[in-house]
Design a protein around this motif. Structure first.
Motif, PDB file in Angstrom:
ATOM      1  N   ALA A   1      -8.149 -17.482 -22.860  1.00 35.38           N
ATOM      2  CA  ALA A   1      -8.496 -16.318 -22.174  1.00 35.38           C
ATOM      3  C   ALA A   1      -9.691 -16.365 -21.209  1.00 35.38           C
ATOM      4  N   GLU A   2     -10.554 -17.358 -21.529  1.00 35.85           N
ATOM      5  CA  GLU A   2     -11.756 -17.591 -20.671  1.00 35.85           C
ATOM      6  C   GLU A   2     -11.292 -18.273 -19.449  1.00 35.85           C
ATOM      7  N   LYS A   3      -9.910 -18.643 -19.251  1.00 40.82           N
ATOM      8  CA  LYS A   3      -9.495 -19.520 -18.009  1.00 40.82           C
ATOM      9  C   LYS A   3      -8.573 -18.732 -17.476  1.00 40.82           C
ATOM     10  N   LEU A   4      -8.417 -17.321 -17.734  1.00 40.11           N
ATOM     11  CA  LEU A   4      -7.403 -16.711 -17.248  1.00 40.11           C
ATOM     12  C   LEU A   4      -7.366 -16.348 -15.816  1.00 40.11           C
ATOM     13  N   LYS A   5      -8.872 -16.043 -15.403  1.00 46.98           N
ATOM     14  CA  LYS A   5      -8.982 -15.540 -14.146  1.00 46.98           C
ATOM     15  C   LYS A   5      -8.865 -16.722 -13.327  1.00 46.98           C
TER      16      LYS A   5
ATOM     17  N   VAL B   1       0.918 -17.032 -22.592  1.00 47.15           N
ATOM     18  CA  VAL B   1       0.849 -16.481 -23.767  1.00 47.15           C
ATOM     19  C   VAL B   1      -0.804 -16.500 -24.024  1.00 47.15           C
ATOM     20  N   ILE B   2      -1.434 -15.379 -24.139  1.00 45.72           N
ATOM     21  CA  ILE B   2      -2.966 -15.542 -24.214  1.00 45.72           C
ATOM     22  C   ILE B   2      -3.333 -15.019 -25.741  1.00 45.72           C
ATOM     23  N   GLN B   3      -3.846 -15.633 -26.580  1.00 45.58           N
ATOM     24  CA  GLN B   3      -4.346 -15.350 -27.654  1.00 45.58           C
ATOM     25  C   GLN B   3      -5.952 -15.132 -27.595  1.00 45.58           C
ATOM     26  N   VAL B   4      -6.430 -13.704 -28.001  1.00 46.17           N
ATOM     27  CA  VAL B   4      -7.751 -13.601 -27.782  1.00 46.17           C
ATOM     28  C   VAL B   4      -8.481 -13.797 -29.079  1.00 46.17           C
ATOM     29  N   TRP B   5      -9.439 -14.634 -29.204  1.00 46.88           N
ATOM     30  CA  TRP B   5     -10.144 -14.843 -30.669  1.00 46.88           C
ATOM     31  C   TRP B   5     -11.441 -14.475 -30.559  1.00 46.88           C
ATOM     32  N   PRO B   6     -11.797 -13.796 -31.802  1.00 46.69           N
ATOM     33  CA  PRO B   6     -13.255 -13.016 -31.926  1.00 46.69           C
ATOM     34  C   PRO B   6     -14.167 -14.002 -31.610  1.00 46.69           C
TER      35      PRO B   6
ATOM     36  N   CYS C   1      -8.528  -9.133 -20.230  1.00 44.90           N
ATOM     37  CA  CYS C   1      -7.518  -9.942 -19.872  1.00 44.90           C
ATOM     38  C   CYS C   1      -6.431  -8.992 -19.303  1.00 44.90           C
ATOM     39  N   CYS C   2      -6.048  -7.977 -19.886  1.00 44.16           N
ATOM     40  CA  CYS C   2      -4.976  -7.302 -19.256  1.00 44.16           C
ATOM     41  C   CYS C   2      -5.415  -6.520 -17.790  1.00 44.16           C
ATOM     42  N   ASP C   3      -6.708  -6.259 -17.802  1.00 40.78           N
ATOM     43  CA  ASP C   3      -7.487  -5.646 -16.539  1.00 40.78           C
ATOM     44  C   ASP C   3      -7.170  -6.818 -15.613  1.00 40.78           C
TER      45      ASP C   3
ATOM     46  N   ALA D   1       5.924 -13.166 -16.620  1.00 35.92           N
ATOM     47  CA  ALA D   1       5.598 -12.389 -17.864  1.00 35.92           C
ATOM     48  C   ALA D   1       4.073 -12.933 -18.477  1.00 35.92           C
ATOM     49  N   TYR D   2       3.603 -12.064 -19.294  1.00 31.00           N
ATOM     50  CA  TYR D   2       2.118 -12.344 -19.872  1.00 31.00           C
ATOM     51  C   TYR D   2       2.220 -11.699 -21.138  1.00 31.00           C
TER      52      TYR D   2
END
Length: 333
Positions: free
Chosen positions: A5-9, A135-140, A33-35, A19-20
């Motif tokens: 997630a932190e490297k998505l941008k 595929v992005i898994q968002v962790w707490p 992430c969706c934004d 697809a994501y």
């Protein structure tokens, strides 16, 4: 491919996959992430946006039709599939795999859902997304890392803070990232761009406070005029700064005006709210307000806010407190 997630941008600045899949229970991080994906689509002139909300009655043929139908002007489009907590069965999994097999990359599919367990992440449809997309898994954010996360967010908002201030704020929000982000926005409104220490956080952020300006705004959006007025008078009695309060309300009114104007131009409300970056948990409030206000009425409220600003600065003989009460009442009526 699997993406962090932190490297998505960074990834999106170089490429845009067909697809994501964004999965996780941290609403703020999933939304961001969706934004980022939506924003990259707009930057690539992908302006058409179909939103498909999946529930127990969802017809999966809608997804296949969305992928096959050309957009309004024959251009590429973003298809957003919101699974939420819906469980994928054999039929839905097959439909999604069929969409991905038929996809030529012209359209972008964005799938969002709650956190998936290890077994679900190994399902055929997830592997199909992984094969052609991201595929992005968002962790707490763990408590031991929350202070650092808050410090980074403060920097992104033009603020700086010492370690003690960040840890105090982390204690106050109790791991709730949405609350942390809201408190950071509050600090920006109340304190401006300056270095923040623990004492300033303790004064500005009260986890046990009965009311704050953001609760007042939510009450106004919901049309609860009695609650909104009570909150306003309580905030004034507690010595809150009216100039900062007016700034927060004015920003909300400007955002609401832009939404109303876009809807009046024929845009769908879901697309408008997504483009305005309205969080999912606040969309019901915005929809309630937009049922009551058109752009013309919101222009009137913004003019009143400008009048209040002049009165607060001594540029008008009118009472800023009386005008502010009227604004709160009209905003929440």
């Amino acid at each position: 491919m699997r993406l962090q997630a932190e490297k998505l941008k960074s990834h999106l600045s170089n490429s845009l996959l067909p697809a994501y899949l964004v999965s996780g229970d941290e609403l703020l991080l999933v939304q961001e992430c969706c934004d980022a994906i939506r924003r990259t689509c707009r930057d690539n002139d992908i302006l058409e946006h179909d939103i498909l909300e999946v529930d127990r009655y969802f017809d999966w043929n809608q997804l296949l039709e969305a992928g096959q139908n050309l957009s309004l002007f024959g251009d590429r489009k973003l298809i957003e599939l919101r699974l939420g907590g819906a469980k994928m069965d054999q039929k839905s999994s097959a439909a999604l795999q069929q969409y991905l097999e038929l996809s030529d990359g012209s359209n972008i599919l964005l799938i969002s859902c709650e956190r998936m367990d290890k077994r679900s992440m190994s399902s055929k449809w997830v592997k199909a997304v992984d094969e052609i997309g991201g595929v992005i898994q968002v962790w707490p954010v763990e408590r031991r890392h929350l202070g650092g996360w808050i410090n980074q967010r403060l920097k992104e908002n033009g603020l700086s803070a010492d370690r003690e201030a960040c840890e105090l704020l982390a204690d106050r929000v109790e791991g709730n990232l949405l609350a942390a982000n809201q408190e950071i926005q509050k600090l920006k409104v109340l304190l401006g761009e300056q270095h923040i220490n623990a004492e300033m956080v303790a004064r500005a952020v009260s986890s046990n406070a009965r009311y704050d300006i953001f609760k007042l705004i939510d009450a106004a959006l919901a049309g609860k005029s009695g609650d909104a007025l009570t909150m306003y008078h309580s905030l004034i009695a507690e010595g809150n700064e009216e100039i900062a309060m007016l700034g927060a309300i004015s920003r909300e009114l400007r955002n609401l005006y832009q939404c109303a104007w876009q809807i009046e131009q024929g845009n769908g409300i879901e697309r408008v709210l997504d483009n305005a970056r309205v969080w999912d948990n606040r969309k019901a409030l915005y929809k309630a307000a937009l049922r009551r206000f058109n752009s013309q009425r919101l222009t009137t409220l913004l003019k009143k806010a400008t009048h209040i600003d002049a009165a607060q600065k001594g540029q008008s003989p009118d009472s800023p407190g009386l005008l502010f009460s009227e604004l709160v009442l009209e905003f929440s009526s």
